[in-house]
Each structure stands twice: as C-alpha cells, then as structure tokens.
Design a protein around this motif. Structure first.
Motif, PDB file in Angstrom:
ATOM      1  N   GLU A 164      -6.516  17.135   4.322  1.00 43.68           N
ATOM      2  CA  GLU A 164      -5.322  17.555   3.583  1.00 43.68           C
ATOM      3  C   GLU A 164      -4.426  16.359   3.276  1.00 43.68           C
ATOM      4  O   GLU A 164      -3.911  16.210   2.160  1.00 43.68           O
ATOM      5  N   ALA A 165      -4.233  15.477   4.262  1.00 45.35           N
ATOM      6  CA  ALA A 165      -3.392  14.298   4.059  1.00 45.35           C
ATOM      7  C   ALA A 165      -3.985  13.380   2.989  1.00 45.35           C
ATOM      8  O   ALA A 165      -3.259  12.850   2.138  1.00 45.35           O
ATOM      9  N   GLN A 166      -5.300  13.196   3.011  1.00 43.83           N
ATOM     10  CA  GLN A 166      -5.950  12.367   2.002  1.00 43.83           C
ATOM     11  C   GLN A 166      -5.824  12.980   0.617  1.00 43.83           C
ATOM     12  O   GLN A 166      -5.613  12.276  -0.374  1.00 43.83           O
ATOM     13  N   THR A 167      -5.947  14.299   0.557  1.00 47.90           N
ATOM     14  CA  THR A 167      -5.823  14.989  -0.722  1.00 47.90           C
ATOM     15  C   THR A 167      -4.444  14.786  -1.325  1.00 47.90           C
ATOM     16  O   THR A 167      -4.299  14.484  -2.514  1.00 47.90           O
ATOM     17  N   ARG A 168      -3.417  14.924  -0.518  1.00 51.56           N
ATOM     18  CA  ARG A 168      -2.049  14.739  -1.007  1.00 51.56           C
ATOM     19  C   ARG A 168      -1.823  13.295  -1.467  1.00 51.56           C
ATOM     20  O   ARG A 168      -1.142  13.050  -2.463  1.00 51.56           O
ATOM     21  N   LEU A 169      -2.404  12.337  -0.747  1.00 48.32           N
ATOM     22  CA  LEU A 169      -2.279  10.936  -1.134  1.00 48.32           C
ATOM     23  C   LEU A 169      -2.900  10.703  -2.510  1.00 48.32           C
ATOM     24  O   LEU A 169      -2.280  10.090  -3.394  1.00 48.32           O
ATOM     25  N   VAL A 170      -4.126  11.185  -2.710  1.00 47.29           N
ATOM     26  CA  VAL A 170      -4.817  10.980  -3.981  1.00 47.29           C
ATOM     27  C   VAL A 170      -4.078  11.688  -5.117  1.00 47.29           C
ATOM     28  O   VAL A 170      -3.969  11.156  -6.228  1.00 47.29           O
ATOM     29  N   LEU A 171      -3.523  12.860  -4.853  1.00 48.62           N
ATOM     30  CA  LEU A 171      -2.776  13.577  -5.888  1.00 48.62           C
ATOM     31  C   LEU A 171      -1.479  12.850  -6.246  1.00 48.62           C
ATOM     32  O   LEU A 171      -1.059  12.841  -7.404  1.00 48.62           O
ATOM     33  N   ARG A 172      -0.845  12.208  -5.271  1.00 52.27           N
ATOM     34  CA  ARG A 172       0.348  11.402  -5.571  1.00 52.27           C
ATOM     35  C   ARG A 172      -0.019  10.198  -6.432  1.00 52.27           C
ATOM     36  O   ARG A 172       0.728   9.805  -7.337  1.00 52.27           O
ATOM     37  N   CYS A 173      -1.181   9.618  -6.138  1.00 48.28           N
ATOM     38  CA  CYS A 173      -1.671   8.498  -6.941  1.00 48.28           C
ATOM     39  C   CYS A 173      -1.955   8.953  -8.371  1.00 48.28           C
ATOM     40  O   CYS A 173      -1.647   8.243  -9.340  1.00 48.28           O
ATOM     41  N   LEU A 174      -2.539  10.131  -8.511  1.00 52.86           N
ATOM     42  CA  LEU A 174      -2.842  10.685  -9.831  1.00 52.86           C
ATOM     43  C   LEU A 174      -1.563  10.892 -10.637  1.00 52.86           C
ATOM     44  O   LEU A 174      -1.489  10.541 -11.811  1.00 52.86           O
ATOM     45  N   LYS A 175      -0.541  11.439  -9.989  1.00 52.16           N
ATOM     46  CA  LYS A 175       0.730  11.692 -10.668  1.00 52.16           C
ATOM     47  C   LYS A 175       1.363  10.382 -11.139  1.00 52.16           C
ATOM     48  O   LYS A 175       1.835  10.274 -12.283  1.00 52.16           O
ATOM     49  N   ALA A 176       1.361   9.363 -10.268  1.00 51.46           N
ATOM     50  CA  ALA A 176       1.964   8.077 -10.631  1.00 51.46           C
ATOM     51  C   ALA A 176       1.173   7.396 -11.745  1.00 51.46           C
ATOM     52  O   ALA A 176       1.751   6.827 -12.671  1.00 51.46           O
ATOM     53  N   SER A 177      -0.154   7.465 -11.668  1.00 49.93           N
ATOM     54  CA  SER A 177      -0.997   6.808 -12.672  1.00 49.93           C
ATOM     55  C   SER A 177      -0.787   7.400 -14.050  1.00 49.93           C
ATOM     56  O   SER A 177      -0.729   6.677 -15.051  1.00 49.93           O
ATOM     57  N   LYS A 178      -0.677   8.709 -14.134  1.00 48.15           N
ATOM     58  CA  LYS A 178      -0.463   9.360 -15.424  1.00 48.15           C
ATOM     59  C   LYS A 178       0.857   8.921 -16.046  1.00 48.15           C
ATOM     60  O   LYS A 178       0.995   8.871 -17.280  1.00 48.15           O
ATOM     61  N   ALA A 179       1.815   8.568 -15.201  1.00 48.56           N
ATOM     62  CA  ALA A 179       3.126   8.127 -15.686  1.00 48.56           C
ATOM     63  C   ALA A 179       3.209   6.607 -15.813  1.00 48.56           C
ATOM     64  O   ALA A 179       4.296   6.058 -16.024  1.00 48.56           O
ATOM     65  N   SER A 180       2.066   5.912 -15.684  1.00 47.59           N
ATOM     66  CA  SER A 180       2.013   4.444 -15.756  1.00 47.59           C
ATOM     67  C   SER A 180       2.953   3.807 -14.740  1.00 47.59           C
ATOM     68  O   SER A 180       3.638   2.821 -15.023  1.00 47.59           O
ATOM     69  N   SER A 181       2.996   4.368 -13.544  1.00 45.74           N
ATOM     70  CA  SER A 181       3.890   3.879 -12.498  1.00 45.74           C
ATOM     71  C   SER A 181       3.109   3.541 -11.236  1.00 45.74           C
ATOM     72  O   SER A 181       1.999   4.022 -11.021  1.00 45.74           O
ATOM     73  N   ALA A 182       3.734   2.703 -10.398  1.00 47.50           N
ATOM     74  CA  ALA A 182       3.167   2.419  -9.088  1.00 47.50           C
ATOM     75  C   ALA A 182       3.524   3.572  -8.150  1.00 47.50           C
ATOM     76  O   ALA A 182       4.518   4.279  -8.363  1.00 47.50           O
ATOM     77  N   VAL A 183       2.720   3.773  -7.126  1.00 52.55           N
ATOM     78  CA  VAL A 183       3.010   4.790  -6.125  1.00 52.55           C
ATOM     79  C   VAL A 183       4.157   4.275  -5.260  1.00 52.55           C
ATOM     80  O   VAL A 183       4.076   3.189  -4.684  1.00 52.55           O
ATOM     81  N   ASP A 184       5.226   5.045  -5.171  1.00 51.18           N
ATOM     82  CA  ASP A 184       6.429   4.591  -4.475  1.00 51.18           C
ATOM     83  C   ASP A 184       6.304   4.801  -2.966  1.00 51.18           C
ATOM     84  O   ASP A 184       7.046   5.566  -2.356  1.00 51.18           O
ATOM     85  N   GLU A 185       5.340   4.103  -2.371  1.00 56.47           N
ATOM     86  CA  GLU A 185       5.134   4.146  -0.934  1.00 56.47           C
ATOM     87  C   GLU A 185       4.301   2.933  -0.535  1.00 56.47           C
ATOM     88  O   GLU A 185       3.665   2.300  -1.385  1.00 56.47           O
ATOM     89  N   PRO A 186       4.297   2.590   0.752  1.00 56.89           N
ATOM     90  CA  PRO A 186       3.535   1.415   1.193  1.00 56.89           C
ATOM     91  C   PRO A 186       2.035   1.609   1.000  1.00 56.89           C
ATOM     92  O   PRO A 186       1.545   2.732   0.842  1.00 56.89           O
ATOM     93  N   VAL A 187       1.325   0.509   1.029  1.00 58.08           N
ATOM     94  CA  VAL A 187      -0.136   0.555   0.967  1.00 58.08           C
ATOM     95  C   VAL A 187      -0.644   1.357   2.164  1.00 58.08           C
ATOM     96  O   VAL A 187      -0.217   1.124   3.292  1.00 58.08           O
ATOM     97  N   PRO A 188      -1.537   2.328   1.952  1.00 60.12           N
ATOM     98  CA  PRO A 188      -2.027   3.143   3.073  1.00 60.12           C
ATOM     99  C   PRO A 188      -2.836   2.324   4.065  1.00 60.12           C
ATOM    100  O   PRO A 188      -3.509   1.353   3.690  1.00 60.12           O
ATOM    101  N   ALA A 189      -2.768   2.721   5.323  1.00 64.52           N
ATOM    102  CA  ALA A 189      -3.563   2.055   6.354  1.00 64.52           C
ATOM    103  C   ALA A 189      -5.044   2.393   6.141  1.00 64.52           C
ATOM    104  O   ALA A 189      -5.383   3.422   5.550  1.00 64.52           O
TER     105      ALA A 189
END
Length: 407
Positions: A164-189
C-alpha cells in the motif's frame, strides 16, 4: 501440473482483471512467459499463474475481442478438461475466473491524484495493468469521479502495508509527473523501493528544468512513471585517472583517482605517491582551469564558435593553443576554453517505475533528448556500466572518436 508453454502457442493471458486471447512469444524463465495480445499486438511478461491454455474450439471460432477493445468471453472453457496423466481438471469459464479474482480483495482507501493523472490511467489501461504487475498484491481502479484511484489489497497478504505504501508513492509520482513537477518529498529509502522494478537514471543537474518538461511524455508514451524528487542528491561524477583534491588529516592535497568503489575512492597523492582509500565525501574534483595542462585536447574559442585544439603553453596571460583544423596558434583566455572531459559532471537521479523493456526505452528517450545536438554532452554517461546480458537492459560503449551509429 503446470502447463509447458512454447513459442506460438495460443493462450488466455491476464490483463487487469480479465483474460484475453494471446500468443506465446518466448519462455523467459521458469516463472515468466512473454506473450503478445491479439487485440493490439502489445507484448508483456507475465507470471505463469496469469496464463491459461486456450480452448482449441474457441480459437477456431475467431477472436473474442472486437476492434473497439477487448471483451472477455463468458462462454466456453479456457482450460482443457483433462491432461495427459488422466487427472480430471474442472473446466473454468472466464466469468468464473473473474468471480474468483474478485474474492480476497479488500478496499483500503482511495488516493486523490487529480483528474489529469487519473485520466492517464483511465485512458491508458496498459499503464494501469503494468502498475498492478509492478506493485503486486494490489488492484487499482479509477473511480467514477475520475480524480482518484481506488486501492485494493489481498486480505491475506503479509506484505499488504508495504504494498500500500509503495502504491501511494508511485501514484504521487504519477501526479507530479503529469504536472511536470518534482515530487515534493525526499528521495525514498532503498528499503521503501524493495521488491518493485525501478530504474535509476543519472542525469545532469543543470538540465533539471528541461527534464521536468519531459516527464508527461515519458508517462504517456513510454508506459513508465518518472519521478524527480525534491532533495535529489547532487553529486560529482568521479572517474579513474581524474585529477582531484583528496583529504589527508584536516587538509586537501592534489591527487589522482585510481579506482572508484561504491562508498570510497582509491587515490594517489602527488606529494609522496602514497595510495590510500578515501571516503567519497573527502574527494573533490579539481576545477576546470586547474585541469588545463600542456598537451591537453580541448575546445578553444575561435571567433564565435568553439574548435578542437591542443594546449601548447599555459601562462598567467592565458593559454596558447594550436587549432587542429589548420594548425594555427593563438593565445586564448581561460574563460574561452572548454575541457572536453571535466570529470566533474553534477548529476541527480531520475527514477523510472515500470517494467523491463519500457524502463530501457524510457531511459534511452531521456538520454537521446539530452544528447541531441550537443557536443560533449555525454560526459555524464562516463563510468556507467552495462546491464546484465540475460535481461532487457542498456549497453554502454565508449567510442574512441565521435561518429554516428547506424543500425
């Protein structure tokens, strides 16, 4: 007994929550089979559990899907009624498969990713199914509002919380990418990414803004989810043979890099020729101007353009060079020189989430865009190693001269 799949064999292959007509392209390994779907001729690597032997009678009747899209058949067996050992096997219809497939799933929550990102998944079901295979233990569907994604996990999954945590991470990345933005969080461990397929692509930090503009295209055309993170580490590329300054005690001294490991660098100090393993954080590439030496090949300004030249003399007044194209000599200011290989390319990591071939094609698209029409722009590729030859990957070859690759 598990069926023995072979090239050209007609099968029923899972896509999303249904099974569709496909043909075996190759047997990748004991767990994975590559298939080609009949309705759009796309290919995918699937676990054997997502394949069923096609009913010969059904294949004679023609394809199940229509030109408008795949439609799962609800009549006719998709598994043979017996096998060579004489063991009775109950025939299973695709309707029963769908019913069984819905069992054991529970709704966790929905992730609001905005209508633009949700629209990508709703229109590109290749990407949606790819994410389900990537994340495992997870089933995704776009809700009726087309602004969020419903997340479901297996009730008996021991990795449910991690998935579930990985899914939410990838979906946040998808949202940021569609908006041509960086993910507003640190690099994942690295532990947060364990178990999912991700390719780390080193890219020049100076091209960060241009890379952000590339993200929607990677998402829409390459079937990967790209991500640049807020605090992506910017580091210098250290190369064997490169001049540097290495720490000794509380000071830095001139040295040469002999070997580069994951966390350390072996250097030879210029003052006594001693060789020592030093932490990467204690090694600094020398500046461009300090690297200019007699005999060095570089690019020197001539009029309004840079031309290949060789350093003849270095003085306080400038650098005397000999231009290769006509053998003429001139004194050029250090600011009008460009080292062909500085050895200190600032890079950060672009993360690509996806599957084998799509990951490689996505990385190649990034490299091709960065290198297009830019002499010497490939310095950031130096030191990258080729992927294993037994899987989809990239090979890196350093050519002794500039040329064009044909074929």
């Amino acid at each position: 007994l598990a069926p023995a799949f072979f090239f050209g064999q007609p099968v029923k292959a899972k896509y999303g929550n249904s099974f569709f007509d496909a043909t075996v392209v190759s047997v990748v390994d004991e767990h994975t089979v590559r298939v080609k779907y009949k309705y759009d001729e796309s290919e995918a690597d699937l676990p054997r559990t997502d394949l069923q032997e096609a009913d010969p009678m059904a294949s004679e009747a023609g394809p199940v899907g229509s030109e408008a899209g795949p439609v799962a058949s609800e009549a006719g067996p998709v598994a043979s009624e017996d096998n060579s050992e004489g063991l009775a096997v109950e025939a299973t219809t695709s309707a029963e498969v769908a019913q069984d497939d819905d069992m054991g799933w529970k709704k966790v929550d929905s992730a609001d990713i905005g209508w633009e990102a949700a629209g990508v998944l709703k229109a590109n079901w290749h990407l949606l199914a790819s994410l389900e295979r990537l994340l495992r233990h997870v089933k995704l569907s776009v809700d009726d509002s087309a602004e969020s994604v419903l997340i479901q996990i297996r009730e008996d999954s021991v990795e449910a919380m991690h998935a579930e945590a990985q899914t939410r991470l990838v979906l946040r990345c998808l949202k940021a990418s569609k908006a041509s933005s960086a993910v507003d969080e640190p690099v994942p461990a690295e532990t947060d990414l364990a178990g999912i397929s991700v390719r780390r692509v080193p890219v020049p930090a100076e091209h960060r803004e241009g890379l952000l503009e590339l993200l929607p295209g990677l998402l829409d055309k390459q079937n990967v989810v790209p991500a640049l993170f807020r605090s992506a580490t910017v580091q210098s590329e250290l190369i064997v043979g490169q001049a540097c300054e290495a720490k000794y005690g509380n000071s830095f001294f001139e040295a040469e890099i002999l070997a580069v490991a994951e966390d350390s660098v072996k250097v030879r100090y210029a003052f006594d020729n001693s060789e020592v393993d030093v932490q990467k954080a204690d090694v600094k590439p020398k500046s461009k101007t300090s690297e200019i030496t007699v005999g060095q090949e570089l690019e020197a300004k001539y009029g309004n353009k840079l031309c290949d030249a060789e350093v003849i003399e270095v003085s306080a007044d400038g650098v005397k060079v000999k231009y290769k194209y006509d053998g003429s000599e001139a004194v050029v200011a250090k600011d009008d020189l460009k080292c062909k290989r500085t050895g200190a390319v600032e890079t950060e990591t672009l993360y690509l989430f996806g599957e084998g071939r799509s990951l490689c094609e996505g990385a190649m698209h990034v490299y091709a865009t960065l290198l297009k029409g830019k002499t010497g722009a490939g310095e950031f590729l130096l030191g990258l190693t080729s992927d294993p030859v037994d899987e989809f990957g990239l090979c890196f070859h350093q050519s002794p001269s500039v040329g064009r690759l044909i074929g």
